[in-house]
Scaffold this motif. Sequence first.
Motif, PDB file in Angstrom:
ATOM      1  N   TYR A  43       0.683  -1.280   0.035  1.00  0.00           N
ATOM      2  CA  TYR A  43       0.014  -0.074   0.022  1.00  0.00           C
ATOM      3  C   TYR A  43       0.889   1.411   0.411  1.00  0.00           C
ATOM      4  O   TYR A  43       0.562   2.376  -0.428  1.00  0.00           O
ATOM      5  CB  TYR A  43      -0.839  -0.139   1.309  1.00  0.00           C
ATOM      6  N   ASN A  44       2.183   1.198   0.333  1.00  0.00           N
ATOM      7  CA  ASN A  44       2.821   2.304   0.284  1.00  0.00           C
ATOM      8  C   ASN A  44       3.522   2.622  -0.984  1.00  0.00           C
ATOM      9  O   ASN A  44       4.121   3.595  -1.367  1.00  0.00           O
ATOM     10  CB  ASN A  44       4.196   2.419   1.419  1.00  0.00           C
ATOM     11  N   LYS A  52      -8.384   1.568  -8.024  1.00  0.00           N
ATOM     12  CA  LYS A  52      -8.658  -0.087  -8.065  1.00  0.00           C
ATOM     13  C   LYS A  52      -8.670  -0.650  -6.626  1.00  0.00           C
ATOM     14  O   LYS A  52      -9.168  -1.578  -6.367  1.00  0.00           O
ATOM     15  CB  LYS A  52      -7.847  -0.749  -9.196  1.00  0.00           C
ATOM     16  N   ILE A  53      -7.850   0.152  -5.910  1.00  0.00           N
ATOM     17  CA  ILE A  53      -7.801  -0.499  -4.331  1.00  0.00           C
ATOM     18  C   ILE A  53      -8.723   0.346  -3.514  1.00  0.00           C
ATOM     19  O   ILE A  53      -8.275   0.258  -2.303  1.00  0.00           O
ATOM     20  CB  ILE A  53      -6.450  -0.686  -4.082  1.00  0.00           C
ATOM     21  N   LYS A  54      -9.194   1.317  -3.798  1.00  0.00           N
ATOM     22  CA  LYS A  54     -10.271   2.063  -3.088  1.00  0.00           C
ATOM     23  C   LYS A  54     -11.539   1.484  -2.994  1.00  0.00           C
ATOM     24  O   LYS A  54     -11.831   0.945  -4.045  1.00  0.00           O
ATOM     25  CB  LYS A  54     -10.345   3.540  -3.508  1.00  0.00           C
ATOM     26  N   PRO A  55     -12.238   1.209  -1.955  1.00  0.00           N
ATOM     27  CA  PRO A  55     -13.505   0.661  -1.747  1.00  0.00           C
ATOM     28  C   PRO A  55     -14.331   1.805  -2.651  1.00  0.00           C
ATOM     29  O   PRO A  55     -14.338   2.881  -2.267  1.00  0.00           O
ATOM     30  CB  PRO A  55     -13.579   0.699  -0.327  1.00  0.00           C
ATOM     31  N   ARG A 110      -8.377   1.606   2.099  1.00  0.00           N
ATOM     32  CA  ARG A 110      -8.154   0.664   0.811  1.00  0.00           C
ATOM     33  C   ARG A 110      -8.899  -0.859   1.118  1.00  0.00           C
ATOM     34  O   ARG A 110      -9.261  -1.241   2.115  1.00  0.00           O
ATOM     35  CB  ARG A 110      -6.796   0.248   0.679  1.00  0.00           C
ATOM     36  N   VAL A 111      -8.969  -1.239  -0.010  1.00  0.00           N
ATOM     37  CA  VAL A 111      -9.756  -2.542  -0.020  1.00  0.00           C
ATOM     38  C   VAL A 111      -8.793  -3.689   0.758  1.00  0.00           C
ATOM     39  O   VAL A 111      -7.704  -3.736   0.510  1.00  0.00           O
ATOM     40  CB  VAL A 111      -9.964  -2.958  -1.451  1.00  0.00           C
ATOM     41  N   ALA A 112      -9.452  -4.377   1.484  1.00  0.00           N
ATOM     42  CA  ALA A 112      -8.514  -5.497   2.154  1.00  0.00           C
ATOM     43  C   ALA A 112      -8.469  -6.839   1.061  1.00  0.00           C
ATOM     44  O   ALA A 112      -9.240  -7.440   0.778  1.00  0.00           O
ATOM     45  CB  ALA A 112      -9.168  -6.085   3.351  1.00  0.00           C
ATOM     46  N   ILE A 113      -7.157  -6.988   0.504  1.00  0.00           N
ATOM     47  CA  ILE A 113      -7.161  -7.995  -0.521  1.00  0.00           C
ATOM     48  C   ILE A 113      -6.830  -9.419   0.392  1.00  0.00           C
ATOM     49  O   ILE A 113      -6.274  -9.504   1.483  1.00  0.00           O
ATOM     50  CB  ILE A 113      -5.645  -7.621  -1.006  1.00  0.00           C
ATOM     51  N   ASP A 114      -7.478 -10.493  -0.235  1.00  0.00           N
ATOM     52  CA  ASP A 114      -7.516 -11.731   0.320  1.00  0.00           C
ATOM     53  C   ASP A 114      -6.235 -12.117   0.937  1.00  0.00           C
ATOM     54  O   ASP A 114      -5.933 -12.801   1.730  1.00  0.00           O
ATOM     55  CB  ASP A 114      -7.892 -12.698  -0.768  1.00  0.00           C
ATOM     56  N   ALA A 115      -4.989 -11.713   0.351  1.00  0.00           N
ATOM     57  CA  ALA A 115      -3.757 -12.129   0.539  1.00  0.00           C
ATOM     58  C   ALA A 115      -3.338 -11.702   2.161  1.00  0.00           C
ATOM     59  O   ALA A 115      -2.627 -11.995   2.678  1.00  0.00           O
ATOM     60  CB  ALA A 115      -2.778 -11.854  -0.270  1.00  0.00           C
ATOM     61  N   SER A 730      -8.116  -9.118 -14.596  1.00  0.00           N
ATOM     62  CA  SER A 730      -7.214  -8.210 -14.122  1.00  0.00           C
ATOM     63  C   SER A 730      -6.030  -8.330 -14.920  1.00  0.00           C
ATOM     64  O   SER A 730      -5.980  -9.317 -15.949  1.00  0.00           O
ATOM     65  CB  SER A 730      -6.618  -8.645 -12.706  1.00  0.00           C
ATOM     66  N   PRO A 731      -4.931  -7.386 -14.839  1.00  0.00           N
ATOM     67  CA  PRO A 731      -4.000  -7.373 -15.680  1.00  0.00           C
ATOM     68  C   PRO A 731      -3.040  -8.787 -15.287  1.00  0.00           C
ATOM     69  O   PRO A 731      -2.309  -9.139 -16.204  1.00  0.00           O
ATOM     70  CB  PRO A 731      -3.068  -6.071 -15.155  1.00  0.00           C
ATOM     71  N   LYS A 732      -3.030  -9.126 -14.167  1.00  0.00           N
ATOM     72  CA  LYS A 732      -2.125 -10.377 -13.695  1.00  0.00           C
ATOM     73  C   LYS A 732      -2.812 -11.640 -14.507  1.00  0.00           C
ATOM     74  O   LYS A 732      -2.106 -12.482 -15.104  1.00  0.00           O
ATOM     75  CB  LYS A 732      -2.125 -10.638 -12.407  1.00  0.00           C
TER      76      LYS A 732
END
Length: 1285
Positions: A43-44, A52-55, A110-115, A730-732
């Motif tokens: 996140y930094n 994309k990572i904002k709710p 930010r959105v909490a990513i599953d990882a 997603s791009p990945k």
Amino acid sequence: MIEVFILKIEDPGCFWVIIKGCDAFLDHEMEYQKLNIEMNAFYNSEYKDVEKIKPLLLEEGQACVVYCQELKCWCRAVIKSIMSSADHYLAECFLVDFAKYIPVKSKNIRVAIDAFMRLPYRAKKFRLYCTKPVTLHIDFCEDNAEIIPAKKWDSAAIQYFQNILKATHFEAKLCGMEEDIFDVYLYITIKNEKVCVNDDLVAKNFACYVTPKEKKIDCPEKATPKNVESPPDKINPALALWPMLLQENIPEKLEKGVILQHNGLSLDLSSKKVSEKIEKIYKEKECMYSKEINKITVATAAYCPRKGGITIYAEPDVHAESSCQKLNEKQFKLTSKKKYDEKNGCVKLLQFLNPDPLKTDGIHDILQKLKSSIPQPSVVLRNKIKPCSFETAPLSVGLKKTLRKNKFLEPTHTESYCWPPIARGCDVIVISHNGNDPLLYIPPVLTFLQTGGCYKSLPSRNGPLVVIVCPGWKKAQHIFELLQEYGRGSRPLHPMLLIIGLNKEEAQNTKFQRGCEVIITTPHSLLRLLKYHSLLFLRLCHLIFDEVEVLFFEAGEQMLTILDYFKKTIIIEERESAPHQIVAIGAHWSKHIELLTKEFMNDPYIVITAMEEAALYGNVQQVVQLCLDCEKTSTLLRMLDFSPCHAQKILIFTSSVAEAEIVCKVVESSSIFCLKMHPEIAANLKNVLEQWKKKLSLGSHIVLVSTDDCIPPLAITDATCVIHFSFPGSPKIFGARLYCMSDNFQSSVEQGASSEQGNKKAKSILLLTERSACCAVGILRYLERTDAKIPPELCDFTAGVLEAKEDKKLRRPLCHYLKVSGFCKDKRICPDRHYINPEIDMPRKLSDRPLATTGYVKIIPFYIVNATNYFGRILDKHKDLYAALNMEMEEYFKESSNKMSVEKVEKFALYGLHEKAVFHRVQVLEMSQKEENCVFFNVHIKFIDEGRISNTKNHQLLRLPQRFQNVPPQAVEFIVCRVKPIDNEVEWNPKVTRYIHHKIMGKLHEAKVVLSLGNTVWVDPMVHLTKLSDLKTSVIEYNVRAEILSMGMGTDNPEHIDQLKKLCQESTMVALQESTFQTTIPPLTPNKSTEETADLQSSISDDDKISENNISKQVNTENPESEVVSENSGDNYIKETRQQQHKSFHPEIKWFQKEDVVVVRIRLRNVKDQKCKFFRERVVFSAWVGDKFYLADMDLHASILKEESKCLIKNEEPIVTLVKEKKESWHNLLKKRNPNVSFDFDHWEECEDISPFSNVVCSRKVLNIGVQINEDIDDSSEDSETESE
């Protein structure tokens, strides 16, 4: 017993702990540290698309990741409440790993990513088991007192509880659980003696024991539960173990030895402990029951966003035919209750360790993810590289110690591949999603510099060995700080940060520190240094480019010049044995990087971990086919080559199993051999791979239809064509699909690529439909970096998408970069608004009148944002609302009874503050976290009448009456026009901001308003005047814009205000346009008097800019009154001009003077047929620009020498030099005012005796005369408005 660590204590009924220990269900502290490091690194980082990572939506109870100002890191959190504000939302969040409540702005969520949710919440909520508070109850009627149970804990009990928990060793015994609270017996060790805290509180009469409520379990004969359902066929893997503990049948869908993983819970079904537990349960049930249990109640609590987990309970319902019927009813109840408690205890513990809410509708999706193997990170390499770990990394011992101190655990996937070649001194290109991370190259470069023996052949003089080139001063500052930090573990390198401005003296006088071996700079600054200190770079061996694609995009010519210099330097014979290395780090592959590898690198190592960028490197042919969603199958068949010249292996990717089945049938219907692969036919994996790997003959082909989750187990890399039937999520995923063709990548970096190989070029075909419209912008940006043919329909559609996206920013603030410089670098990713909104941008009212849109104003800056952006106050000479407010507040607070401190501070509320003998109105922005039993705490406030931001204590805030709160804020934002940072920077260098802050802070200035929008005023110029008390004149000490330019860190920005005015003209702000920049003058009619004409012209600002597109004056030659008045000697010339053109335009004119001449700049470019006639008191200039004719007939203020005056073209602009007949200062250029003629403020200081302000003397030096600035300043301003041109 569980060992715990106390985090936070509220009372004995609520305290937060961390569970320690090595139990199978508990996580080690190292795992949480690693999670925090990964989370903060993610996140930094400068994420390219923050949106994309904002709710998209904030809800109470929502799990997220927030930035904590106190801890200075990103933390997992749950939203407790949400409060709206004028420009953002504020959420109260609970940090689930630290047990803290903090307020967080919506922009920091930010959105909490599953990882990052794989571990359970670290903070657990405990309370003392069966221990309730007591209080002393006094009965005045009976005249006695007794201790009785209470609803809340007494302060003395809380204080005692906190004191006894100052011990260092704690243990807890889990006794029960209710929702998310664990009931425990708490034990502490004092002087080698274990004490039960529950008993101690009861013994000292701080608490009492209560009997726990027993749950009723009915006899099996009488049990008739409602809504009894059998277990579903599809089992959520996160819940898979829980029903197994309650029933004897292992789900058939879970094979032995499978590891179940969901968020932070990992359960190995093949482990010994779990097997023993299951066997134990089976044996117990066999003793109690003779038949299988076919009914079981597993009720899952409804998903509630306020809870951190779910509650699962089970009640055994056994048939009457069980062999346990012979037991008496009482014994059966006791046995059932015991087993019930055991099973619920296991379920509660599993829930406790896996607190994320589970949605039953996602069971199938999670199961599909479990069936697929974990994908390994991919990499595309040029030259073989063996990845390294932290232990095998080629780093010095001291550097490894420093990295460990900074909690560096292991190198990332990219670092493990790029560190070894960089540490060996090889040329390296690194392309990665985290390509902006300096740690990709700093550790190996620092290690290589420790080997001093390889530099012995270099000249023994002062000069750097390493130059790190950064895209801007901000990134250079960051790298400089990292080098200072990590350089401590090695020999002194004395790094230097060099940002050189435009001043030649600065570059000439730059001196390198003795022993300096590393320089951090920017491309433009490095070229300025090379111009005057090229000999100091003869020792240069390592050239490092940070964010190389940005460097080439913004400073391409400068980059090539630097590379040419380095190439010439390393071929010197004396340097043959010295290393020469180029390292380029970036996030995107480009043609410039390809040129860099071919022309300036020697057998480079290329490391690409971003697969979509690897496809660009491998020259994959990108084809985009637009079609309707209902036509995808027919379009797919058209794209297939039924008679290929070479053997083809085609992969078709779909997003679902049903889609894969449909596509497979469609392809087979065309007589093409087609394979399919998806999770439901995982057993066919081996057969599919055998068919795929068979050698194909020329002209044959094979097609495989697959879903995305089958990419890892297939591990295909030899496909020749990939068709994206479904749009990648997603791009990945897009990169993973393209990586399936990695064996056929053909990089132009490799020498000798044959034409035959070119015919076998890998191809990617993307079917773009209306359902994937939201991704059209990203696709277009990707295709722009390829050689693909972009369909015009895609460009038009993308333009519409961007326009619609911009329309959604209606309530967003106006883009900061657009305001301060007139342009935004990338509107596609900028979250702010880039057009004028009439509702928001109308000039704000400070009192009964809106902000001035033209004319001169007096301003005082109180808060300096940067070199050209300030907050301050406008002094109104008609009605000073702030002065009246200040007097009323001072009168009100004179009464000591009115100075009442605020008991409860509320966010965004207005309060009073006494500072330096003045009472201010302030607004609370943030409050620091309160400590236990702390009365005073810090408050972050904004002075709404000055614009500055500060901190204070809560007890210093005073209650503010409503009448003071109703007065509008007096702080206004000011922006100085026509100047911007050098070298395409978007932010000002801090040394410029510091200099301007020291120069203008709190001082009275006079400025000319050129535009006003909302609460922002654009000024040009902005000057500081010092009034001389004895003489009726003032000294101009400085011009703010000129001061910025004099430092060499700023450059001219002539299009700044024009761009903003253009936006205003395009908007619907008709009233603002008419009042601010109405510059078109209609032809005058005979009915209009001379006075009316003068009034019309006087209403227009002197300094309004006139261009070809903004015509300020039209001369109708058919009307005699509108003709330019001329001398008799010039009549013939004017008549000739009228014959040439019936309509003429007056050009914009800027002028300044010297001692003997007056210089007039005609603001026209590319003029043709220019003519200039000089007369004693008159000059007539005419010229053509395109199809427009410009005429300026100037009646001069004084006489000139017409024979010595001349007109020349300089920098494509006509420059007229008028030689004065008498060497005296001109107060004006013309005898009569003309709205198209204005003073040239760029040459203000060259004028010694004149200024556009009336009675003002210009001076290059500041006169040290003690003068009261505010005396008679109003008179001076009024004179300036009436007399200045």
